[in-house]
Design a protein around this motif. Structure first.
Motif, mmCIF file in Angstrom:
data_model
loop_
_atom_site.group_PDB
_atom_site.id
_atom_site.type_symbol
_atom_site.label_atom_id
_atom_site.label_comp_id
_atom_site.label_asym_id
_atom_site.label_seq_id
_atom_site.Cartn_x
_atom_site.Cartn_y
_atom_site.Cartn_z
ATOM 1 N N MET A 119 0.840 -1.202 0.000
ATOM 2 C CA MET A 119 0.000 0.000 0.000
ATOM 3 C C MET A 119 0.880 1.259 0.000
ATOM 4 N N LYS A 120 0.366 2.291 -0.635
ATOM 5 C CA LYS A 120 1.041 3.583 -0.687
ATOM 6 C C LYS A 120 0.139 4.638 -0.049
ATOM 7 N N ASP A 121 0.763 5.667 0.507
ATOM 8 C CA ASP A 121 0.000 6.735 1.153
ATOM 9 C C ASP A 121 -0.024 7.993 0.295
ATOM 10 N N ILE A 122 -1.206 8.571 0.208
ATOM 11 C CA ILE A 122 -1.412 9.868 -0.425
ATOM 12 C C ILE A 122 -2.016 10.775 0.634
ATOM 13 N N TYR A 123 -1.512 11.994 0.731
ATOM 14 C CA TYR A 123 -1.982 12.920 1.756
ATOM 15 C C TYR A 123 -2.747 14.073 1.106
ATOM 16 N N ILE A 124 -3.929 14.327 1.610
ATOM 17 C CA ILE A 124 -4.731 15.466 1.180
ATOM 18 C C ILE A 124 -4.633 16.520 2.273
ATOM 19 N N VAL A 125 -4.186 17.710 1.892
ATOM 20 C CA VAL A 125 -3.854 18.740 2.885
ATOM 21 C C VAL A 125 -4.723 19.973 2.674
ATOM 22 N N LEU A 126 -5.503 20.320 3.683
ATOM 23 C CA LEU A 126 -6.291 21.544 3.687
ATOM 24 C C LEU A 126 -5.476 22.624 4.391
ATOM 25 N N ILE A 127 -5.455 23.820 3.813
ATOM 26 C CA ILE A 127 -4.552 24.868 4.287
ATOM 27 C C ILE A 127 -5.317 26.161 4.550
ATOM 28 N N LYS A 128 -5.051 26.763 5.694
ATOM 29 C CA LYS A 128 -5.580 28.092 5.994
ATOM 30 C C LYS A 128 -4.573 29.103 5.456
ATOM 31 N N ALA A 129 -4.879 29.641 4.298
ATOM 32 C CA ALA A 129 -3.910 30.458 3.569
ATOM 33 C C ALA A 129 -3.784 31.855 4.159
ATOM 34 N N TYR A 137 -15.627 29.438 6.945
ATOM 35 C CA TYR A 137 -14.918 28.147 6.987
ATOM 36 C C TYR A 137 -13.429 28.444 6.899
ATOM 37 N N PRO A 138 -12.595 27.810 7.742
ATOM 38 C CA PRO A 138 -11.197 28.255 7.874
ATOM 39 C C PRO A 138 -10.269 27.927 6.717
ATOM 40 N N TYR A 139 -10.513 26.830 5.993
ATOM 41 C CA TYR A 139 -9.528 26.381 5.011
ATOM 42 C C TYR A 139 -9.871 26.897 3.615
ATOM 43 N N THR A 140 -8.898 27.504 2.971
ATOM 44 C CA THR A 140 -9.142 28.169 1.694
ATOM 45 C C THR A 140 -8.245 27.666 0.569
ATOM 46 N N HIS A 141 -7.420 26.682 0.856
ATOM 47 C CA HIS A 141 -6.574 26.090 -0.179
ATOM 48 C C HIS A 141 -6.458 24.598 0.105
ATOM 49 N N ILE A 142 -6.255 23.812 -0.942
ATOM 50 C CA ILE A 142 -6.127 22.373 -0.777
ATOM 51 C C ILE A 142 -5.057 21.856 -1.728
ATOM 52 N N ALA A 143 -4.284 20.900 -1.252
ATOM 53 C CA ALA A 143 -3.191 20.353 -2.052
ATOM 54 C C ALA A 143 -3.046 18.869 -1.755
ATOM 55 N N LEU A 144 -2.274 18.220 -2.572
ATOM 56 C CA LEU A 144 -1.956 16.803 -2.397
ATOM 57 C C LEU A 144 -0.472 16.690 -2.089
ATOM 58 N N SER A 145 -0.114 15.728 -1.268
ATOM 59 C CA SER A 145 1.297 15.467 -1.005
ATOM 60 C C SER A 145 1.552 13.965 -1.040
ATOM 61 N N LEU A 146 2.691 13.597 -1.590
ATOM 62 C CA LEU A 146 3.143 12.212 -1.581
ATOM 63 C C LEU A 146 4.262 12.043 -0.571
#
Length: 210
Positions: A1-11, A25-34
């Motif tokens: 199995m591999k992990d993918i991270y979904i990151v919500l960011i308060k910009a 709502y506090p989070y205004t940006h979203i990104a993915l991280s490996l």
């Protein structure tokens, strides 16, 4: 199995602050991280802090989110554990976006998401639609409507069972990579006109669609 991270960011941006006032709502940006160390992030976003219209798929780093007087940023992280087939599907989609010079940033959909739920423009993505598509390809959550209709808050709720962390992430010093290039009005306006014109053309003619 591999992990993918979904990151919500308060910009820490003016646009981020305006969005928070509108949505409560506090989070205004979203990104993915490996990257479990949360050093490298992938998203559709601005490539330079002061030039939001020069945007597209890009790698982002902690100092993009916590700059100047800011020592950290608030984030909410979800971990998706996926099998090889789904992991490769996500990687393939990221590579497709990275290698496609004709792909554009869908600012219009992002701006109207809180009001009408956004809309599709041929051959464009933004941070929300890109991340939602990656979630869909991961097979870790069932999307009950088109991926481009998912807001950051929607994805927050969708992935609730995958929550890994919520709190502050410290900035890391990094070599100057040009992200904080000084503001100039002419460059700002040139970027805005170019992006608006291209999105309007695609909206009405379908140019750029595959």
């Amino acid at each position: 199995m591999k992990d993918i991270y979904i990151v919500l960011i308060k910009a820490h941006t003016g646009l981020g602050a305006a969005a928070r006032r509108l949505t409560h709502y506090p989070y205004t940006h979203i990104a993915l991280s490996l990257d479990r160390s949360m050093t490298d992030f992938i998203s559709f976003s601005r490539r330079y802090h002061f030039f939001p219209f020069e945007s597209g798929i890009t790698h982002e780093y902690r100092h993009y989110y916590a700059f100047g007087k800011h020592k950290d940023f608030r984030a909410k992280i979800f971990r998706l554990s996926v099998d090889k087939e789904h992991y490769e599907a996500v990687l393939s989609y990221i590579a497709e976006c990275m290698n496609d010079r004709d792909m554009r940033f869908n600012l219009f959909s992002m701006a109207t998401m809180p009001i009408i739920g956004g809309f599709r423009i041929p051959h464009t993505e933004n941070c929300m639609s890109f991340t939602a598509r990656c979630i869909e390809l991961s097979g870790c959550a069932e999307l009950r409507r088109p991926f481009w209709k998912y807001s950051i808050k929607d994805m927050d709720e969708l992935l609730s069972e995958h929550l890994l962390f919520e709190g502050r992430i410290r900035r890391r010093n990094a070599p100057d990579d040009g992200y904080m290039t000084p503001f100039t009005p002419i460059r700002f306006l040139r970027g805005m006109i170019k992006l608006f014109a291209e999105l309007t053309k695609r909206l009405f003619t379908g140019h750029g669609a595959k």
